[in-house]
Design an enzyme around this catalytic site. Structure first.
Site, PDB file in Angstrom:
ATOM      1  N   LYS A 100      -5.537  35.047 -28.072  1.00  0.00           N
ATOM      2  CA  LYS A 100      -6.818  34.957 -28.753  1.00  0.00           C
ATOM      3  C   LYS A 100      -7.366  36.364 -28.913  1.00  0.00           C
ATOM      4  O   LYS A 100      -7.508  37.108 -27.931  1.00  0.00           O
ATOM      5  CB  LYS A 100      -7.762  34.113 -27.916  1.00  0.00           C
ATOM      6  CG  LYS A 100      -9.095  33.894 -28.586  1.00  0.00           C
ATOM      7  CD  LYS A 100      -9.838  32.798 -27.883  1.00  0.00           C
ATOM      8  CE  LYS A 100     -11.156  32.534 -28.553  1.00  0.00           C
ATOM      9  NZ  LYS A 100     -11.887  31.490 -27.836  1.00  0.00           N
ATOM     10  N   LYS A 106      -4.849  32.654 -32.388  1.00  0.00           N
ATOM     11  CA  LYS A 106      -6.189  32.542 -32.950  1.00  0.00           C
ATOM     12  C   LYS A 106      -6.773  33.912 -33.167  1.00  0.00           C
ATOM     13  O   LYS A 106      -6.701  34.715 -32.229  1.00  0.00           O
ATOM     14  CB  LYS A 106      -7.048  31.747 -31.959  1.00  0.00           C
ATOM     15  CG  LYS A 106      -8.477  31.539 -32.367  1.00  0.00           C
ATOM     16  CD  LYS A 106      -9.181  30.727 -31.316  1.00  0.00           C
ATOM     17  CE  LYS A 106     -10.623  30.513 -31.703  1.00  0.00           C
ATOM     18  NZ  LYS A 106     -11.337  29.760 -30.690  1.00  0.00           N
TER      19      LYS A 106
HETATM   20  C1  PBG Z   1     -14.715  30.456 -27.363  1.00  0.00           C
HETATM   21  C2  PBG Z   1     -14.341  29.875 -28.680  1.00  0.00           C
HETATM   22  C3  PBG Z   1     -14.334  30.584 -29.882  1.00  0.00           C
HETATM   23  C4  PBG Z   1     -13.979  29.689 -30.896  1.00  0.00           C
HETATM   24  C5  PBG Z   1     -13.725  28.456 -30.285  1.00  0.00           C
HETATM   25  N1  PBG Z   1     -13.964  28.591 -28.899  1.00  0.00           N
HETATM   26  C6  PBG Z   1     -14.523  32.037 -30.118  1.00  0.00           C
HETATM   27  C7  PBG Z   1     -15.822  32.625 -29.827  1.00  0.00           C
HETATM   28  O1  PBG Z   1     -16.883  32.051 -30.071  1.00  0.00           O
HETATM   29  O2  PBG Z   1     -15.788  33.760 -29.348  1.00  0.00           O
HETATM   30  C8  PBG Z   1     -13.906  30.042 -32.342  1.00  0.00           C
HETATM   31  C9  PBG Z   1     -13.564  28.969 -33.286  1.00  0.00           C
HETATM   32  C10 PBG Z   1     -13.839  29.298 -34.707  1.00  0.00           C
HETATM   33  O3  PBG Z   1     -14.301  30.402 -35.062  1.00  0.00           O
HETATM   34  O4  PBG Z   1     -13.586  28.414 -35.530  1.00  0.00           O
HETATM   35  N2  PBG Z   1     -14.230  29.814 -26.245  1.00  0.00           N
END
Ligand code: PBG
Length: 335
Positions: free
Chosen positions: A204, A258
């Site tokens: 991520k 991601k």
């Molecule tokens: C954090 C989380 C994020 C997303 C899902 N869970 C990243 C964040 O806010 O830093 C992002 C999903 C998206 O942008 O569609 N646990």
């Protein structure tokens, strides 16, 4: 000097032969997108029979648990294998340590129970991370300006067991703490949930493409600083492979990359290296860019959506978490 003819240049090899007709194009097509490739992320709010638009994500709503069940039903009817839930927790339930993640009946767990009661045939993937639950929007426990790793991992492992108790089929840790996959695996196995899988958000990245998501779960005004002490630097690839290797060793069943499109090279490398079930999360910003350009008449949104999803398949993905899931499934079912 005389110019060569095209046949002299190509030796008669002409790539366009196979592209000449619809039937030849279909015949030589190497990759395809099907409904089996889709996972639908759903945003949750407390209450009943209520939905809210998310301004930065046109066409996406936050819904109450009862309406989430209807969305799960719609997904199941379309043949979408699984949904993934993300809660927008009331502000007064958020604190420094994200303690409400440990409430057995929090919004995630309530919704999982309802969906599993009514639509047992759909897979439910729950996110385990603290950011929806912390008053500072970080994925971990914050002490003296530091996201403390080990304490966060212990809490996530407990939360994962509660999610499994509620009926989650797959736990998806999105926090990027060190050691969390192994800790969650131990906790699940130790509590009788050896059948519950782990889809690791293995790589991520500290990305700008999460912007609209933070509006969706209400962390946009809260986040102090950034997440660069735990997410991966967008400049790095070897680091991503090493991080994924640890998750594989620790017991992840599936890997996720991601964001999605800007990281197709990472998807390719992970698939080649580990031969694991590999997923991409086409994140909120990727969704919103396509929607915005479509709304402005700058691109054909439907074609761009399908092309972007197919790109993940080409890069080696087994599936894609995408806010387009229902829309794409509908189109695919009409073909
Ligand atoms: C954090 C989380 C994020 C997303 C899902 N869970 C990243 C964040 O806010 O830093 C992002 C999903 C998206 O942008 O569609 N646990």
């Amino acid at each position: 000097m005389s110019r060569r003819t095209v046949d002299e240049i190509t030796g008669g090899r002409r790539m366009r032969r196979n592209r000449g007709a619809d039937w030849t194009r279909r015949l030589v097509q190497e990759n395809s997108l099907t409904v089996n490739d889709l996972i639908w992320p759903i945003f949750l709010i407390p209450g009943s029979n209520r939905s809210e638009d998310i301004e930065a994500m046109p066409g996406v709503q936050r819904v109450t648990p009862d309406l989430a069940v209807r969305q799960a039903e719609k997904a199941a009817k379309l043949g979408i294998p699984a949904i993934a839930t993300f809660p927008n927790i009331e502000i007064d339930l958020r604190d420094d340590t994200g303690s409400h993640v440990l409430a057995t009946d929090n919004l995630i767990n309530q919704t999982t129970r309802l969906i599993k009661q009514e639509i047992p045939e759909i897979g439910v993937i729950t996110d385990v991370a603290l950011d929806p639950f912390t008053s500072h929007g970080h994925d971990g426990i914050l002490r003296d300006g530091i996201i403390v790793n080990d304490e966060t991992v212990a809490q996530l492992a407990e939360a994962a067991v509660l999610q499994a108790e509620a009926g989650a089929d797959i736990i998806a840790p999105s926090d990027m703490m060190d050691g969390r996959i192994g800790a969650i695996r131990d906790a699940l196995d130790g509590s009788g949930f050896s059948h519950v899988g782990i889809m690791s958000y293995a790589t991520k990245y500290a990305s700008s493409f999460y912007g609209p998501y933070r509006e969706a779960i209400g962390t946009q005004g809260l986040l102090k600083g950034d997440k660069r002490t735990y997410y991966i630097d967008p400049a790095n690839t070897d680091e991503a492979v090493r991080d994924a290797a640890l998750d594989v060793e620790e017991g992840a069943d599936m890997l996720m990359v991601k964001p999605g499109l800007p990281y197709l090279d990472i998807i390719w490398r992970l698939k080649e290296t580990f031969a694991m079930p590999t997923f991409a999360y086409q994140v909120s910003g990727e969704y919103s860019m396509i929607k915005a350009a479509d709304h402005n008449g700058w691109i054909d949104g439907e074609r761009a959506m399908l092309e972007s999803l197919l790109a993940f398949k080409r890069a080696g993905c087994d599936g894609i978490l995408t806010y387009f899931a229902a829309e794409a499934a509908q189109i695919l079912s009409q073909r």
